[in-house]
Design a protein around this motif. Structure first.
Motif, mmCIF file in Angstrom:
data_model
loop_
_atom_site.group_PDB
_atom_site.id
_atom_site.type_symbol
_atom_site.label_atom_id
_atom_site.label_comp_id
_atom_site.label_asym_id
_atom_site.label_seq_id
_atom_site.Cartn_x
_atom_site.Cartn_y
_atom_site.Cartn_z
ATOM 1 N N GLY A 68 0.799 -1.214 0.000
ATOM 2 C CA GLY A 68 0.000 0.000 0.000
ATOM 3 C C GLY A 68 0.832 1.265 0.000
ATOM 4 N N GLU A 69 0.147 2.361 -0.263
ATOM 5 C CA GLU A 69 0.790 3.667 -0.225
ATOM 6 C C GLU A 69 1.043 4.059 1.234
ATOM 7 O OE1 GLU A 69 1.897 5.127 -2.830
ATOM 8 O OE2 GLU A 69 0.832 3.986 -4.361
ATOM 9 N N TYR A 70 2.040 4.876 1.452
ATOM 10 C CA TYR A 70 2.341 5.368 2.792
ATOM 11 C C TYR A 70 1.248 6.341 3.210
ATOM 12 C CZ TYR A 70 4.940 7.025 6.794
ATOM 13 O OH TYR A 70 5.323 7.328 8.077
ATOM 14 N N ASP A 71 0.673 6.145 4.390
ATOM 15 C CA ASP A 71 -0.417 6.975 4.886
ATOM 16 C C ASP A 71 0.062 7.787 6.087
ATOM 17 O OD1 ASP A 71 -2.722 8.126 5.872
ATOM 18 O OD2 ASP A 71 -3.859 6.249 5.976
ATOM 19 N N PRO A 72 0.297 9.085 5.900
ATOM 20 C CA PRO A 72 0.785 9.901 7.015
ATOM 21 C C PRO A 72 -0.194 9.969 8.184
ATOM 22 C CG PRO A 72 0.398 11.248 5.047
ATOM 23 C CD PRO A 72 0.164 9.834 4.667
ATOM 24 N N GLU A 73 -1.468 9.667 7.944
ATOM 25 C CA GLU A 73 -2.446 9.686 9.038
ATOM 26 C C GLU A 73 -2.254 8.527 10.010
ATOM 27 O OE1 GLU A 73 -6.489 10.356 7.926
ATOM 28 O OE2 GLU A 73 -5.938 11.915 6.495
ATOM 29 N N LEU A 74 -1.428 7.541 9.631
ATOM 30 C CA LEU A 74 -1.143 6.412 10.523
ATOM 31 C C LEU A 74 0.059 6.682 11.425
ATOM 32 C CD1 LEU A 74 -1.785 3.353 8.178
ATOM 33 C CD2 LEU A 74 -3.235 4.235 10.017
ATOM 34 N N VAL A 75 0.563 7.906 11.406
ATOM 35 C CA VAL A 75 1.681 8.296 12.267
ATOM 36 C C VAL A 75 1.118 9.124 13.416
ATOM 37 C CG1 VAL A 75 3.868 9.545 12.406
ATOM 38 C CG2 VAL A 75 3.271 8.284 10.325
ATOM 39 N N GLN A 76 1.497 8.743 14.631
ATOM 40 C CA GLN A 76 1.023 9.431 15.828
ATOM 41 C C GLN A 76 2.200 9.775 16.723
ATOM 42 O OE1 GLN A 76 -1.859 7.134 17.991
ATOM 43 N NE2 GLN A 76 -2.992 6.568 16.161
ATOM 44 N N ILE A 77 2.060 10.871 17.437
ATOM 45 C CA ILE A 77 3.049 11.227 18.461
ATOM 46 C C ILE A 77 2.343 11.081 19.800
ATOM 47 C CG2 ILE A 77 4.506 13.055 19.400
ATOM 48 C CD1 ILE A 77 4.816 14.062 16.510
ATOM 49 N N GLU A 78 2.937 10.254 20.673
ATOM 50 C CA GLU A 78 2.327 9.951 21.971
ATOM 51 C C GLU A 78 3.292 10.305 23.098
ATOM 52 O OE1 GLU A 78 -0.713 8.813 22.645
ATOM 53 O OE2 GLU A 78 -1.307 8.551 20.551
ATOM 54 N N PRO A 79 2.757 10.779 24.219
ATOM 55 C CA PRO A 79 3.620 11.028 25.387
ATOM 56 C C PRO A 79 4.173 9.703 25.928
ATOM 57 C CG PRO A 79 1.343 11.782 25.782
ATOM 58 C CD PRO A 79 1.374 11.146 24.442
ATOM 59 N N LEU A 80 5.415 9.721 26.334
ATOM 60 C CA LEU A 80 6.053 8.504 26.847
ATOM 61 C C LEU A 80 5.331 7.947 28.067
ATOM 62 C CD1 LEU A 80 9.862 9.296 26.509
ATOM 63 C CD2 LEU A 80 8.473 7.747 25.104
ATOM 64 N N ASP A 81 4.686 8.796 28.866
ATOM 65 C CA ASP A 81 4.029 8.290 30.071
ATOM 66 C C ASP A 81 2.763 7.478 29.754
ATOM 67 O OD1 ASP A 81 2.264 10.339 29.392
ATOM 68 O OD2 ASP A 81 2.563 11.466 31.245
ATOM 69 N N LYS A 82 2.334 7.457 28.503
ATOM 70 C CA LYS A 82 1.195 6.628 28.093
ATOM 71 C C LYS A 82 1.643 5.320 27.433
ATOM 72 C CE LYS A 82 -2.332 10.117 27.448
ATOM 73 N NZ LYS A 82 -3.379 10.595 26.557
ATOM 74 N N LEU A 83 2.953 5.117 27.366
ATOM 75 C CA LEU A 83 3.522 3.945 26.695
ATOM 76 C C LEU A 83 4.275 3.082 27.695
ATOM 77 C CD1 LEU A 83 4.840 5.838 23.551
ATOM 78 C CD2 LEU A 83 2.755 4.471 23.720
ATOM 79 N N PRO A 84 4.560 1.821 27.338
ATOM 80 C CA PRO A 84 5.327 0.956 28.248
ATOM 81 C C PRO A 84 6.675 1.590 28.607
ATOM 82 C CG PRO A 84 4.465 -0.311 26.399
ATOM 83 C CD PRO A 84 4.191 1.128 26.098
ATOM 84 N N GLU A 85 7.111 1.345 29.832
ATOM 85 C CA GLU A 85 8.365 1.944 30.316
ATOM 86 C C GLU A 85 9.576 1.537 29.494
ATOM 87 O OE1 GLU A 85 9.175 1.773 34.490
ATOM 88 O OE2 GLU A 85 7.049 1.992 34.973
ATOM 89 N N GLU A 86 9.581 0.318 29.002
ATOM 90 C CA GLU A 86 10.760 -0.195 28.296
ATOM 91 C C GLU A 86 10.749 0.177 26.809
ATOM 92 O OE1 GLU A 86 7.529 -3.185 27.835
ATOM 93 O OE2 GLU A 86 8.296 -2.133 29.570
ATOM 94 N N ILE A 87 10.056 1.229 26.433
ATOM 95 C CA ILE A 87 9.907 1.628 25.032
ATOM 96 C C ILE A 87 11.272 1.886 24.382
ATOM 97 C CG2 ILE A 87 9.672 4.116 25.405
ATOM 98 C CD1 ILE A 87 7.243 2.392 23.218
#
Length: 158
Positions: A68-87
């Protein structure tokens, strides 16, 4: 036996970009159920139809015929405190689609960047937006089992 609908095909393959740079060395053979079961890209499956053991095909796929074509809408920026610690960069995380039309869809996001207290998550396939050249040699062909036909996919030989 020829590659026909409802046969299980084993391919030795190599994938490059159009410039010849290797994308996938095909260390493990690709085993799929032939005949429109969505186990293989349709254009590649069409090229393999009727082939037999030892036959080789080379097929160029445009991005929309591959991952498929690259979809920029599938890129997200998330705060690290909402992600697993070992990211870490390269890690994959499951998430929900952000499009209202795909409420139940699960997307695998790859961590592509960590910057300060935020991480960039990309839900595109790593090969999205790329044209690919598949070179495949038919290594084996056999009739599918009843179970494989019922499941719509080839069983692993492990």
């Amino acid at each position: 036996m020829n590659v026909i609908k409802n046969s299980v095909v084993t391919l030795n393959y190599r994938v490059t970009n159009p410039e010849g740079v290797e994308v996938d060395d095909g260390k493990e053979p690709l085993i799929y159920l032939h005949g429109g079961h969505d186990d293989l890209f349709p254009k590649l499956e069409e090229a393999l139809d009727g082939k037999t053991i030892g036959d080789t095909v080379t097929v160029r796929l445009h991005a929309d015929e591959a991952f498929g074509e690259y979809d920029p809408e599938l890129v997200q920026i998330e705060p690290l405190d909402k992600l697993p610690e070992e990211i870490e960069i390269g890690m994959e995380l499951e998430g929900e689609a952000t499009d209202e039309d795909d409420d139940d869809e699960v997307i695998v996001y790859r961590v592509t960047e960590i910057n300060g207290d935020e991480a960039t998550l990309d839900g595109n396939h790593p090969l999205a937006g790329q044209a690919l050249v598949f070179t495949c040699t038919v290594a084996a062909v056999r009739p599918a089992t009843a179970e494989e036909l019922a499941n719509g996919t080839a069983e692993s030989e492990d």
